[in-house]
Design a protein around this motif. Structure first.
Motif, PDB file in Angstrom:
ATOM      1  N   SER A  46     -99.020   5.931 -19.175  1.00 49.38           N
ATOM      2  CA  SER A  46     -98.028   6.783 -18.531  1.00 49.38           C
ATOM      3  C   SER A  46     -96.884   6.929 -19.515  1.00 49.38           C
ATOM      4  N   CYS A  47     -96.932   7.997 -20.336  1.00 45.52           N
ATOM      5  CA  CYS A  47     -96.002   8.147 -21.451  1.00 45.52           C
ATOM      6  C   CYS A  47     -95.182   9.415 -21.289  1.00 45.52           C
ATOM      7  N   GLY A  48     -93.905   9.340 -21.569  1.00 43.81           N
ATOM      8  CA  GLY A  48     -93.090  10.539 -21.526  1.00 43.81           C
ATOM      9  C   GLY A  48     -91.615  10.209 -21.542  1.00 43.81           C
ATOM     10  N   HIS A  49     -90.793  11.174 -21.927  1.00 40.90           N
ATOM     11  CA  HIS A  49     -89.350  11.002 -21.972  1.00 40.90           C
ATOM     12  C   HIS A  49     -88.743  12.387 -21.958  1.00 40.90           C
ATOM     13  N   ASP A  50     -87.477  12.490 -21.575  1.00 40.71           N
ATOM     14  CA  ASP A  50     -86.841  13.792 -21.469  1.00 40.71           C
ATOM     15  C   ASP A  50     -86.833  14.553 -22.791  1.00 40.71           C
ATOM     16  N   LEU A  51     -86.696  13.842 -23.930  1.00 43.56           N
ATOM     17  CA  LEU A  51     -86.529  14.512 -25.215  1.00 43.56           C
ATOM     18  C   LEU A  51     -87.644  14.228 -26.209  1.00 43.56           C
ATOM     19  N   THR A  52     -88.494  13.262 -25.940  1.00 43.67           N
ATOM     20  CA  THR A  52     -89.695  13.028 -26.745  1.00 43.67           C
ATOM     21  C   THR A  52     -90.845  12.716 -25.793  1.00 43.67           C
ATOM     22  N   ALA A  53     -92.066  12.798 -26.298  1.00 44.83           N
ATOM     23  CA  ALA A  53     -93.230  12.486 -25.470  1.00 44.83           C
ATOM     24  C   ALA A  53     -94.397  12.083 -26.353  1.00 44.83           C
ATOM     25  N   ALA A  54     -95.315  11.291 -25.783  1.00 48.07           N
ATOM     26  CA  ALA A  54     -96.547  10.894 -26.457  1.00 48.07           C
ATOM     27  C   ALA A  54     -97.729  11.420 -25.663  1.00 48.07           C
ATOM     28  N   SER A  55     -98.820  11.725 -26.360  1.00 46.90           N
ATOM     29  CA  SER A  55     -99.980  12.318 -25.705  1.00 46.90           C
ATOM     30  C   SER A  55    -101.264  11.813 -26.353  1.00 46.90           C
ATOM     31  N   MET A  56    -102.147  11.247 -25.528  1.00 43.71           N
ATOM     32  CA  MET A  56    -103.490  10.885 -25.980  1.00 43.71           C
ATOM     33  C   MET A  56    -104.389  10.909 -24.749  1.00 43.71           C
ATOM     34  N   PHE A  57    -105.429  11.737 -24.774  1.00 43.00           N
ATOM     35  CA  PHE A  57    -106.271  11.857 -23.588  1.00 43.00           C
ATOM     36  C   PHE A  57    -107.727  12.068 -23.980  1.00 43.00           C
ATOM     37  N   LEU A  58    -108.605  11.848 -23.003  1.00 42.73           N
ATOM     38  CA  LEU A  58    -110.042  11.969 -23.211  1.00 42.73           C
ATOM     39  C   LEU A  58    -110.521  13.355 -22.799  1.00 42.73           C
ATOM     40  N   LYS A  59    -111.375  13.942 -23.613  1.00 43.43           N
ATOM     41  CA  LYS A  59    -111.901  15.266 -23.294  1.00 43.43           C
ATOM     42  C   LYS A  59    -112.761  15.255 -22.032  1.00 43.43           C
ATOM     43  N   LYS A  60    -113.511  14.177 -21.818  1.00 39.15           N
ATOM     44  CA  LYS A  60    -114.503  14.172 -20.746  1.00 39.15           C
ATOM     45  C   LYS A  60    -113.885  14.303 -19.363  1.00 39.15           C
ATOM     46  N   MET A  79    -111.775  12.728 -28.184  1.00 35.82           N
ATOM     47  CA  MET A  79    -110.369  12.733 -27.808  1.00 35.82           C
ATOM     48  C   MET A  79    -109.795  14.136 -27.771  1.00 35.82           C
ATOM     49  N   GLY A  80    -108.950  14.392 -26.766  1.00 42.27           N
ATOM     50  CA  GLY A  80    -108.185  15.628 -26.737  1.00 42.27           C
ATOM     51  C   GLY A  80    -107.285  15.704 -27.951  1.00 42.27           C
ATOM     52  N   HIS A  81    -107.027  16.876 -28.437  1.00 43.63           N
ATOM     53  CA  HIS A  81    -106.386  17.168 -29.727  1.00 43.63           C
ATOM     54  C   HIS A  81    -106.807  16.201 -30.835  1.00 43.63           C
ATOM     55  N   LEU A 113     -90.636  20.344 -24.701  1.00 38.26           N
ATOM     56  CA  LEU A 113     -91.820  19.490 -24.751  1.00 38.26           C
ATOM     57  C   LEU A 113     -92.993  20.271 -24.174  1.00 38.26           C
ATOM     58  N   GLU A 114     -94.077  20.408 -24.954  1.00 34.19           N
ATOM     59  CA  GLU A 114     -95.121  21.363 -24.597  1.00 34.19           C
ATOM     60  C   GLU A 114     -96.543  20.806 -24.569  1.00 34.19           C
ATOM     61  N   LEU A 115     -96.799  19.679 -25.190  1.00 36.76           N
ATOM     62  CA  LEU A 115     -98.185  19.266 -25.417  1.00 36.76           C
ATOM     63  C   LEU A 115     -98.950  18.995 -24.130  1.00 36.76           C
ATOM     64  N   ARG A 116     -98.265  18.552 -23.074  1.00 35.06           N
ATOM     65  CA  ARG A 116     -98.969  18.331 -21.808  1.00 35.06           C
ATOM     66  C   ARG A 116     -99.480  19.652 -21.223  1.00 35.06           C
ATOM     67  N   GLN A 117     -98.814  20.758 -21.558  1.00 36.06           N
ATOM     68  CA  GLN A 117     -99.250  22.064 -21.060  1.00 36.06           C
ATOM     69  C   GLN A 117    -100.252  22.735 -21.992  1.00 36.06           C
ATOM     70  N   THR A 118     -99.955  22.746 -23.285  1.00 41.69           N
ATOM     71  CA  THR A 118    -100.826  23.468 -24.219  1.00 41.69           C
ATOM     72  C   THR A 118    -101.994  22.621 -24.706  1.00 41.69           C
ATOM     73  N   LYS A 119    -101.827  21.288 -24.657  1.00 38.39           N
ATOM     74  CA  LYS A 119    -102.832  20.361 -25.192  1.00 38.39           C
ATOM     75  C   LYS A 119    -103.182  20.694 -26.643  1.00 38.39           C
ATOM     76  N   TRP A 120    -102.176  21.164 -27.370  1.00 37.20           N
ATOM     77  CA  TRP A 120    -102.209  21.487 -28.802  1.00 37.20           C
ATOM     78  C   TRP A 120    -102.777  22.873 -29.084  1.00 37.20           C
ATOM     79  N   TYR A 121    -103.827  23.276 -28.368  1.00 37.88           N
ATOM     80  CA  TYR A 121    -104.463  24.569 -28.623  1.00 37.88           C
ATOM     81  C   TYR A 121    -103.950  25.578 -27.597  1.00 37.88           C
ATOM     82  N   THR A 122    -102.896  26.289 -27.967  1.00 36.85           N
ATOM     83  CA  THR A 122    -102.159  27.141 -27.039  1.00 36.85           C
ATOM     84  C   THR A 122    -102.931  28.422 -26.723  1.00 36.85           C
ATOM     85  N   SER A 123    -103.020  28.747 -25.444  1.00 37.21           N
ATOM     86  CA  SER A 123    -103.686  29.983 -25.026  1.00 37.21           C
ATOM     87  C   SER A 123    -102.812  31.186 -25.376  1.00 37.21           C
TER      88      SER A 123
END
Length: 245
Positions: A46-60, A79-81, A113-123
């Motif tokens: 459970s990672c996140g902050h108002d001005l920075t954030a971390a992201s690591m997730f599983l594709k499956k 792994m995602g991204h 902060l955008e990575l939770r929405q775009t997951k790196w590959y932006t539509s």
């Protein structure tokens, strides 16, 4: 964008700090092919902050985690991204969980902060709404700020390994990713090497630290952006490039 080998370090049981700065205009990126499949060992995150954030997730299943490890050293496909990532308001950074262990940069059009929405590959839809995207091309280069070994006059990847482990954390005003590569063959022995990238609230740059676990000196190589028109500067303990590209 290409990165050129411009720096070497000798160190034993120490850390080198190499800054990366956010670039406003970057060239197209092409995917890197994965080398191996591997099982994922994971821990909840459970990672996140108002001005920075971390992201690591599983594709499956899209589940966010704080730790992943592999004895093959390759979870690029799983792994995602393709590895752990962090971001501040101005840029995002990921490191590939594979033989390259190369950094990649996510460019932003406006602060946020955008990575939770775009997951790196932006539509295309999100790009039209003003979100950033992956424009930096790593390809077969070392990658800006990425770390390789220097052995017998040649650049050597952090591969093969006995195990590779990625972790992400957010604490206070910083977010951080670690990639630990264990059991890398080097100069007739094996070494462990930890790469850490940290982003800070209110600051555009990211800091990279490399920790080497070895009783003998180790030489490293890193990459800098190197394009026509970029300005260059060199001092006793630094090299830098900057400008539009």
């Amino acid at each position: 964008m290409m990165s050129k080998t411009l720096m070497r370090h000798k160190m034993a049981r120490t850390a080198a700090v190499i800054p990366i700065f956010f670039f406003t205009t970057l060239l197209p990126f092409t995917d890197i092919q994965a080398q191996q499949d591997s099982a994922v060992k994971e821990s909840p995150c459970s990672c996140g902050h108002d001005l920075t954030a971390a992201s690591m997730f599983l594709k499956k299943d899209g589940r966010y985690i704080s730790k992943a490890e592999s004895e093959t050293g390759d979870l690029w496909k799983e792994m995602g991204h393709h590895g752990p990532a962090v971001e501040n308001l101005w840029a995002g950074y990921r490191i590939y969980f594979d033989r390259k262990a190369a950094f990649d940069i996510y460019s932003k059009v406006k602060p946020g902060l955008e990575l939770r929405q775009t997951k790196w590959y932006t539509s295309d839809e999100l790009k039209s709404a003003g979100f950033g995207s992956d424009l930096y091309w790593v390809g077969e280069t070392i990658g800006a700020g990425s770390i390789r070994l220097w052995e017998n006059g040649k650049v050597k990847q952090l591969h093969p390994v006995k195990k590779r482990t990625a972790t992400v954390t957010t604490e206070g005003s910083i977010s951080q990713l670690d990639l630990l590569s264990e059991g890398i063959p080097y100069a007739g022995r094996t070494i462990d090497l930890l790469i850490r990238l940290t982003v800070f609230s209110g600051q555009r740059h990211a800091r990279i630290e490399t920790f080497i676990f070895s009783d003998q000196p180790v030489q490293l190589v890193t990459g800098l952006n190197h394009n026509p028109g970029l300005k260059k500067e060199q001092g006793d303990s630094y090299l830098l490039t900057w400008g539009k590209h």
